[in-house]
Design a protein around this motif. Structure first.
Motif, PDB file in Angstrom:
ATOM      1  N   SER A 385      33.768  13.493  20.760  1.00 24.72           N
ATOM      2  CA  SER A 385      34.885  13.935  20.860  1.00 24.72           C
ATOM      3  C   SER A 385      35.239  14.491  19.514  1.00 24.72           C
ATOM      4  O   SER A 385      35.449  13.759  18.550  1.00 24.72           O
ATOM      5  N   PHE A 405      38.004  14.922  24.086  1.00 25.20           N
ATOM      6  CA  PHE A 405      38.590  14.502  25.331  1.00 25.20           C
ATOM      7  C   PHE A 405      39.622  13.446  25.266  1.00 25.20           C
ATOM      8  O   PHE A 405      39.659  12.436  24.654  1.00 25.20           O
ATOM      9  N   ALA A 411      40.397  17.740  28.670  1.00 22.63           N
ATOM     10  CA  ALA A 411      39.770  17.699  27.455  1.00 22.63           C
ATOM     11  C   ALA A 411      40.566  19.092  26.706  1.00 22.63           C
ATOM     12  O   ALA A 411      41.267  19.767  27.384  1.00 22.63           O
TER      13      ALA A 411
END
Length: 499
Positions: A385, A405, A411
């Motif tokens: 992420s 995310f 996201a």
């Protein structure tokens, strides 16, 4: 050759002044087209409903479908996720617009068809140009017969290289010569960038401004988005964005011989030359004409413009009909589905049941799908992420990306697209998060899902800018393996490693 082209230009100008305009239409649209039930204009609603259903059921990449008959919009459909209140990229239909503007510029004496191109760019032309290159004329550019080594290999490689160069006109003029000008045809988009820039140099304003003053405003066309290069020169080959109903006005203009509401916008003879079917082959590539194709087939005379990804404007002059399609790839053969609907020049009996069916299918096509259940995020989502992965230059035009995310439903995606930073919300429930997040702040959407512990399937749809990516991202050992598909043909099953 020079004398011949000069004579053609002089004859064209003389005819433009003396020719009698075609009989004017009784109706000229302003901002919007008038509408009517299909049967009132001799069109079968049931056949139109079948065409809409084909797009919907076969999941074709069509964004909008507009049919104009006798000056009435009898079908105006758009397909999720596109919304026809947003201007849409015309791709190479832009070349048809540049062709229109060339005809206007020639008629006004700003440029000549036999005019050499190099002197129009004193700062950008090579210091010691090839003698062949000195012979390239405006006529060679519009017919795509410049002789430049451009457009002979698949994939428009020279266009992609030009778009990554610091000076696009200088790049195009520096391309080596492959043939004598006027002897071979090739699909060379950089040549049309030169053509649009030549109009701008002669008119002393950008091509977009010249179009606004001399074409768009007289036709009531507003809110045009048209990109420019690093030097501010309008993209003569592509990247113009118009509303579907404004695209139809260009077809209506040519349907009426270049005349609009009593004013001759484009010389009638230019329209006729542009829409006459080519008569010969040059170098195996075919005569390109004036960026308006023309055919005489089983359905009678037809002309129009086409662009990558399924953009098209089709004019059937004998049927007084215009069909406009915008798409993001795989648009199918919609014109062949529409043609059987044109039953008569006279009104058909009213068909209320068929009309209701058509209206229901149009409404259904515009609806988003229902959201899907969202599973918990895999463990790897936290570790990747926000991590940025950079790619080498590749045909997808994607230079880097990162995914952040937030929760199991949403996201955020960052991409560098041809050097431009773009950010998109990403839905994880199967319904695009739509917004003005694409290039030029136009409509785009993204969604995705985890298909394995370390594999994410990303659907990035630039919508109003055509490109629709399916990216399979496999994360491992600190890098990502990306398999990229793009629906309009930029890239097919390309494998790219990002670090």
């Amino acid at each position: 050759m020079r004398i011949c082209c000069c004579l053609v230009a002089l004859v064209l100008l003389a005819l433009a002044v003396n020719a009698q305009p075609p009989a004017p239409a009784a109706y000229w649209p302003d901002r919007h087209w008038r509408t009517a039930p299909p049967e009132s204009q001799g069109v079968d609603s049931q056949v139109l409903a079948t065409a809409v259903d084909q797009v919907f059921q076969k999941h074709l990449g069509v964004h909008s479908l507009l049919v104009i008959r006798h000056g009435y919009a009898v079908l105006d459909a758009f397909f999720y996720p596109y919304n026809s209140s947003v201007p849409h990229d015309l791709a190479s239909v832009t070349k048809s617009i540049t062709s229109i503007l060339t005809g206007i510029a020639v008629a006004r004496g700003l440029i000549r068809l036999d005019q050499p191109v190099l002197p129009l760019f004193p700062q950008e032309q090579p210091s010691d140009p090839d003698p062949q290159k000195r012979r390239i004329t405006v006529a060679n550019l519009i017919r795509m017969e410049s002789g430049l080594d451009c457009g002979y290999a698949p994939g428009e490689q020279e266009l992609e290289q030009m778009k990554r160069s610091p000076d696009w006109v200088r790049f195009a003029l520096a391309l080596p010569m492959k043939y004598d000008p006027g002897t071979h045809s090739s699909y060379c988009s950089p040549g049309y960038h030169l053509l649009g820039s030549a109009i701008a140099a002669a008119a002393r304003e950008s091509e977009a401004d010249f179009a606004r003053h001399n074409l768009f405003e007289p036709l009531g066309i507003r809110d045009v988005v048209w990109a420019s290069d690093p030097q501010g020169r309008t993209h003569g080959w592509g990247d113009s964005h118009l509303y579907p109903e404004d695209i139809a006005k260009l077809g209506y203009l040519y349907l009426h011989g270049g005349q609009w509401n009593g004013k001759q916008i484009v010389p009638r003879e230019w329209v006729e030359m542009s829409t006459t079917p080519p008569t010969g082959q040059r170098g195996g590539a075919g005569a390109f004409g004036y960026a308006w194709y023309g055919t005489n087939g089983s359905n009678g005379r037809q002309f129009g413009g086409t662009g990558r990804g399924g953009q098209s404007v089709v004019v059937w002059p004998d049927l007084d009909t215009i069909v406009v399609v915008t798409a993001g790839g795989n648009a199918g053969q919609l014109a062949s589905l529409i043609r059987p609907a044109l039953k008569s020049d006279q009104a058909l009996p009213a068909a209320p049941d068929a009309l209701r069916q058509l209206q229901a299918k149009v409404a259904e096509a515009a609806k988003p799908p229902m959201p899907e259940a969202t599973p918990a995020l895999p463990a790897i989502a936290a570790s990747i992420s926000g991590k940025r992965f950079d790619f080498p230059i590749n045909p997808s035009r994607l230079d880097s990306l990162s995914l952040t995310f937030r929760d199991k439903s949403d996201a955020q995606l960052y991409v560098k697209y041809l050097g431009q930073d773009l950010t998109f919300p990403v839905a994880l429930d199967g319904v695009y998060r739509l917004g003005p997040n694409g290039p030029f702040h136009l409509l785009a959407g993204a969604m995705g899902k985890w298909t394995a512990e370390n594999e994410f399937l990303l659907d990035l749809n630039l919508i109003a800018n055509i490109n629709h990516y399916t990216l399979r991202l496999r994360f491992e050992d600190g890098h990502v393996e990306m398999t990229a598909d793009e629906a309009s043909g930029l890239i097919r099953k390309g494998h790219i490693t990002g670090k």
